[in-house]
Design a protein around this motif. Structure first.
Motif, PDB file in Angstrom:
ATOM      1  N   GLY A 162      -9.100  -5.427 -11.818  1.00 45.09           N
ATOM      2  CA  GLY A 162      -9.264  -5.862 -10.435  1.00 45.09           C
ATOM      3  C   GLY A 162     -10.222  -4.903  -9.748  1.00 45.09           C
ATOM      4  N   ARG A 163     -10.307  -5.036  -8.440  1.00 47.22           N
ATOM      5  CA  ARG A 163     -11.255  -4.190  -7.705  1.00 47.22           C
ATOM      6  C   ARG A 163     -10.642  -3.664  -6.422  1.00 47.22           C
ATOM      7  N   LEU A 164     -11.172  -2.564  -5.962  1.00 50.38           N
ATOM      8  CA  LEU A 164     -10.905  -2.117  -4.597  1.00 50.38           C
ATOM      9  C   LEU A 164     -12.239  -2.128  -3.871  1.00 50.38           C
ATOM     10  N   ASP A 165     -12.220  -2.498  -2.602  1.00 53.38           N
ATOM     11  CA  ASP A 165     -13.460  -2.480  -1.814  1.00 53.38           C
ATOM     12  C   ASP A 165     -14.031  -1.067  -1.756  1.00 53.38           C
ATOM     13  N   TYR A 188      -9.966 -11.903  -3.084  1.00 50.96           N
ATOM     14  CA  TYR A 188     -11.087 -11.126  -2.544  1.00 50.96           C
ATOM     15  C   TYR A 188     -10.773 -10.612  -1.131  1.00 50.96           C
ATOM     16  N   HIS A 189     -10.897  -9.304  -0.932  1.00 48.67           N
ATOM     17  CA  HIS A 189     -10.659  -8.674   0.378  1.00 48.67           C
ATOM     18  C   HIS A 189      -9.332  -9.126   0.998  1.00 48.67           C
ATOM     19  N   GLN A 190      -8.322  -9.313   0.170  1.00 48.68           N
ATOM     20  CA  GLN A 190      -7.134 -10.038   0.638  1.00 48.68           C
ATOM     21  C   GLN A 190      -6.460  -9.404   1.860  1.00 48.68           C
ATOM     22  N   VAL A 191      -6.224  -8.094   1.799  1.00 50.81           N
ATOM     23  CA  VAL A 191      -5.485  -7.475   2.908  1.00 50.81           C
ATOM     24  C   VAL A 191      -6.304  -7.551   4.197  1.00 50.81           C
ATOM     25  N   ARG A 192      -7.591  -7.263   4.082  1.00 50.55           N
ATOM     26  CA  ARG A 192      -8.455  -7.314   5.282  1.00 50.55           C
ATOM     27  C   ARG A 192      -8.468  -8.731   5.867  1.00 50.55           C
ATOM     28  N   ARG A 193      -8.542  -9.728   4.983  1.00 45.86           N
ATOM     29  CA  ARG A 193      -8.592 -11.117   5.466  1.00 45.86           C
ATOM     30  C   ARG A 193      -7.249 -11.563   6.031  1.00 45.86           C
ATOM     31  N   VAL A 234       0.759  -2.392  -3.812  1.00 43.86           N
ATOM     32  CA  VAL A 234       1.208  -1.879  -2.514  1.00 43.86           C
ATOM     33  C   VAL A 234       0.024  -1.280  -1.762  1.00 43.86           C
ATOM     34  N   TYR A 235      -0.147  -1.713  -0.509  1.00 44.34           N
ATOM     35  CA  TYR A 235      -1.249  -1.223   0.325  1.00 44.34           C
ATOM     36  C   TYR A 235      -0.707  -0.659   1.629  1.00 44.34           C
ATOM     37  N   GLU A 236      -1.383   0.369   2.126  1.00 44.61           N
ATOM     38  CA  GLU A 236      -1.076   0.879   3.459  1.00 44.61           C
ATOM     39  C   GLU A 236      -2.326   0.694   4.306  1.00 44.61           C
ATOM     40  N   ALA A 253      -8.662   1.275   7.874  1.00 47.56           N
ATOM     41  CA  ALA A 253      -8.563   2.095   6.642  1.00 47.56           C
ATOM     42  C   ALA A 253      -7.505   1.470   5.753  1.00 47.56           C
ATOM     43  N   LEU A 254      -7.800   1.448   4.447  1.00 45.36           N
ATOM     44  CA  LEU A 254      -6.878   0.803   3.512  1.00 45.36           C
ATOM     45  C   LEU A 254      -6.693   1.699   2.289  1.00 45.36           C
ATOM     46  N   HIS A 255      -5.432   1.856   1.889  1.00 45.63           N
ATOM     47  CA  HIS A 255      -5.104   2.749   0.768  1.00 45.63           C
ATOM     48  C   HIS A 255      -4.103   2.030  -0.129  1.00 45.63           C
TER      49      HIS A 255
HETATM   50  N1  URA Z   1      -7.449  -6.059  -0.097  1.00 48.98           N
HETATM   51  C1  URA Z   1      -8.578  -5.726   0.536  1.00 48.98           C
HETATM   52  O1  URA Z   1      -8.888  -6.270   1.578  1.00 48.98           O
HETATM   53  N2  URA Z   1      -9.335  -4.764   0.003  1.00 48.98           N
HETATM   54  C2  URA Z   1      -9.038  -4.112  -1.140  1.00 48.98           C
HETATM   55  O2  URA Z   1      -9.770  -3.229  -1.559  1.00 48.98           O
HETATM   56  C3  URA Z   1      -7.858  -4.485  -1.777  1.00 48.98           C
HETATM   57  C4  URA Z   1      -7.080  -5.467  -1.245  1.00 48.98           C
END
Ligand code: URA
Length: 236
Positions: free
Chosen positions: A99-102, A184-189, A131-133, A200-202
């Motif tokens: 997978g990828r991280l931005d 793609y960019h799931q948490v941000r979206r 898990v994301y913060e 900020a995303l970790h």
């Molecule tokens: N979701 C995001 O938006 N960015 C990431 O890097 C991983 C998950």
């Protein structure tokens, strides 16, 4: 497999370059005896310039990705491979990110040259929690957790709703989100869909595997114990 091909596959050079290394006597066994290109392959007993070989095929590692590095090999800027020994980029089979991280996301990134393992980790069937913060630009509204857990949230330009995700409030502008898929960019979206912005995303954890005390920019090779923890275990 011939020793010369094994070394070429590990990124020590082209077949021709590695053949020269043999001729120069740079490839020996653990006792310093010079080895030849056609000698039987005994990975753990081979030395190049006196050093043990890089890990053989089947490599899995975790990297604490810093901000500012992309997961692509083609990007002209900083890439995650710059944080590993240069030879790792030349391996065959290739070492891929799982997978990828931005670019600006930090945290736990897995990399492997084992295609089957990669698919097992990313497959929704494995149900591995990612898990994301997230630090947010605006205060949370209060309805985000319910919406994310609903299984009905549809992101722009997608045709299927997101799987239910869990969200925990960590502060007025801070949340922990647990995903079971990786769009793609799931948490941000997801936060954009509720009128917010991730600043900020970790990612501290995948499955049972946590970054622990691995410092930013550092990596370590993972073994069977770590795989068990990733798929089944829990870690403090
Ligand atoms: N979701 C995001 O938006 N960015 C990431 O890097 C991983 C998950």
């Amino acid at each position: 497999m011939k020793l010369v091909k094994h070394l070429a596959n590990l990124g020590y050079g082209s077949r021709k370059e590695v053949a020269w290394m043999f001729r120069e006597g740079r490839v020996t066994d653990a006792d310093g005896e010079v080895l030849y290109q056609d000698d039987p392959l005994d990975h753990d007993n081979v030395r190049v310039d006196g050093e043990p070989l890089d890990p053989p095929q089947g490599l899995l590692l975790m990297l604490h990705k810093p901000a500012g590095y992309t997961c692509s090999t083609k990007d002209k800027g900083r890439i995650v491979y710059d944080l590993l020994p240069p030879r790792f980029r030349l391996r065959d089979p290739v070492l891929s990110t799982v997978g990828r991280l931005d670019r600006e996301t930090t945290g736990l990134l897995l990399m492997t040259d084992d295609g089957q393992l990669l698919h097992r980790i990313v497959s929704p069937k494995s149900k591995l929690a990612k898990v994301y913060e997230a630090d947010l630009a605006e205060d949370l509204r209060g309805d985000e957790a319910q919406l994310f857990a609903s299984g009905t949230l549809m992101l722009e330009s997608e045709t299927t709703p997101l799987l239910p995700a869990q969200m925990e409030v960590l502060g007025p502008r801070r949340a922990r989100v647990v995903l079971h898929e990786g769009r793609y960019h799931q948490v941000r979206r997801m936060f954009a869909a509720v009128g917010n912005n991730v600043v900020a995303l970790h990612r501290p954890r995948i499955g049972g595997l946590a970054l622990g005390d691995l410092a930013e920019g550092q990596w370590r090779q993972l073994g069977q114990d770590d795989l068990d923890v990733l798929f089944n275990g829990s870690q403090a």
